[in-house]
Design a protein around this motif. Structure first.
Motif, PDB file in Angstrom:
ATOM      1  N   CYS A  42       0.832  -1.212   0.000  1.00  0.00           N
ATOM      2  CA  CYS A  42       0.000   0.000   0.000  1.00  0.00           C
ATOM      3  C   CYS A  42       0.864   1.259   0.000  1.00  0.00           C
ATOM      4  CB  CYS A  42      -0.938   0.002   1.207  1.00  0.00           C
ATOM      5  SG  CYS A  42      -2.245  -1.237   1.113  1.00  0.00           S
ATOM      6  N   VAL A  43       1.871   1.289   0.844  1.00  0.00           N
ATOM      7  CA  VAL A  43       2.722   2.482   0.950  1.00  0.00           C
ATOM      8  C   VAL A  43       3.548   2.663  -0.321  1.00  0.00           C
ATOM      9  CG1 VAL A  43       4.640   3.522   2.229  1.00  0.00           C
ATOM     10  CG2 VAL A  43       2.761   2.423   3.472  1.00  0.00           C
TER      11      VAL A  43
ATOM     12  N   MET B   7      -5.041  -7.861  -1.668  1.00  0.00           N
ATOM     13  CA  MET B   7      -4.299  -8.302  -0.477  1.00  0.00           C
ATOM     14  C   MET B   7      -5.091  -7.979   0.786  1.00  0.00           C
ATOM     15  SD  MET B   7      -0.431  -7.090  -1.343  1.00  0.00           S
ATOM     16  CE  MET B   7       0.386  -7.588  -2.845  1.00  0.00           C
ATOM     17  N   ILE B   8      -5.617  -6.766   0.853  1.00  0.00           N
ATOM     18  CA  ILE B   8      -6.407  -6.341   2.018  1.00  0.00           C
ATOM     19  C   ILE B   8      -7.637  -7.229   2.162  1.00  0.00           C
ATOM     20  CG2 ILE B   8      -7.851  -4.476   2.925  1.00  0.00           C
ATOM     21  CD1 ILE B   8      -5.760  -2.527   1.597  1.00  0.00           C
ATOM     22  N   THR B   9      -8.306  -7.505   1.064  1.00  0.00           N
ATOM     23  CA  THR B   9      -9.518  -8.331   1.087  1.00  0.00           C
ATOM     24  C   THR B   9      -9.283  -9.679   1.742  1.00  0.00           C
ATOM     25  OG1 THR B   9     -10.359  -7.263  -0.917  1.00  0.00           O
ATOM     26  CG2 THR B   9     -11.256  -9.445  -0.406  1.00  0.00           C
ATOM     27  N   MET B  10      -8.089 -10.228   1.573  1.00  0.00           N
ATOM     28  CA  MET B  10      -7.832 -11.600   2.017  1.00  0.00           C
ATOM     29  C   MET B  10      -7.084 -11.691   3.352  1.00  0.00           C
ATOM     30  SD  MET B  10      -9.479 -13.245  -0.222  1.00  0.00           S
ATOM     31  CE  MET B  10      -9.029 -14.921   0.199  1.00  0.00           C
ATOM     32  N   ILE B  11      -6.994 -10.598   4.108  1.00  0.00           N
ATOM     33  CA  ILE B  11      -6.329 -10.632   5.416  1.00  0.00           C
ATOM     34  C   ILE B  11      -7.080 -11.568   6.354  1.00  0.00           C
ATOM     35  CG2 ILE B  11      -5.774  -9.291   7.488  1.00  0.00           C
ATOM     36  CD1 ILE B  11      -5.281  -6.873   5.619  1.00  0.00           C
ATOM     37  N   ALA B  12      -6.368 -12.549   6.904  1.00  0.00           N
ATOM     38  CA  ALA B  12      -6.897 -13.507   7.880  1.00  0.00           C
ATOM     39  C   ALA B  12      -8.092 -14.292   7.334  1.00  0.00           C
ATOM     40  CB  ALA B  12      -7.251 -12.815   9.194  1.00  0.00           C
TER      41      ALA B  12
ATOM     42  N   ILE C 118      -7.944   0.752  -1.498  1.00  0.00           N
ATOM     43  CA  ILE C 118      -7.703   0.340  -0.114  1.00  0.00           C
ATOM     44  C   ILE C 118      -9.032   0.249   0.626  1.00  0.00           C
ATOM     45  CG2 ILE C 118      -6.742   1.135   2.095  1.00  0.00           C
ATOM     46  CD1 ILE C 118      -4.304   2.182   0.439  1.00  0.00           C
ATOM     47  N   LEU C 119      -9.872   1.244   0.451  1.00  0.00           N
ATOM     48  CA  LEU C 119     -11.178   1.225   1.115  1.00  0.00           C
ATOM     49  C   LEU C 119     -12.081   0.131   0.544  1.00  0.00           C
ATOM     50  CD1 LEU C 119     -12.830   2.416   3.343  1.00  0.00           C
ATOM     51  CD2 LEU C 119     -13.544   4.235   1.811  1.00  0.00           C
TER      52      LEU C 119
END
Length: 160
Positions: free
Chosen positions: A62-63, A93-98, A142-143
């Motif tokens: 992201c950064v 990547m964010i969608t699939m966290i944990a 990201i959102l």
């Protein structure tokens, strides 16, 4: 920076190639979808990391994406060119966290992320229209990823 420059991207640097998702964003139709598809093997490979490793790679993506997307948009004089798809990589990547890495969850995550990324419900639509530069290119995805992540975890709670 213009929003209507329809010239095709011609990546010439590593920054450009990363921003266009290793070429996946150069698809003539639905580059965001192709970019998200190209992210799937990377997300799947990240599942072998610990949760903290997954989070670290996601955060760095992201950064770094703020720079990659901003620099590429600047170089091609086009804010958020459809071919710039690093933001889709980060959003997936964010969608699939944990989330368990099965084909069913990966497919559900892909569908949810694309729905939020395409439909851009508020506040995604507001951010997409009012925030410029690399941060502006990244923040709506990201959102969208965070909204898809929330749906994934609600769905997992419901299934258990």
């Amino acid at each position: 920076m213009t929003k209507t420059n329809k010239k095709p991207l011609k990546p010439s640097t590593l920054t450009h190639w990363l921003a266009v998702g290793f070429g996946s964003g150069l698809a003539p139709k639905a580059p965001g979808t192709f970019g998200t598809i190209a992210a799937l093997p990377i997300v799947w490979a990240m599942s072998y990391l610990s949760l903290y490793g997954f989070l670290a790679v996601t955060l760095v993506s992201c950064v770094v994406g703020i720079y990659l997307c901003g620099k590429t948009a600047e170089d091609f004089n086009y804010h958020d060119h459809p071919g710039i798809v690093w933001d889709e990589f980060a959003g997936m990547m964010i969608t699939m966290i944990a989330v368990p890495m099965t084909w069913q969850y990966l497919l559900a995550g892909f569908i949810l992320f694309r729905i939020f990324d395409i439909l851009k419900p508020w506040p995604i639509s507001w951010l997409d229209k009012h925030v410029d530069g690399g941060f502006g290119i990244m923040i709506d995805d990201i959102l969208a990823g965070l909204m898809a992540l929330g749906c994934m975890h609600l769905g997992m709670m419901w299934l258990n």
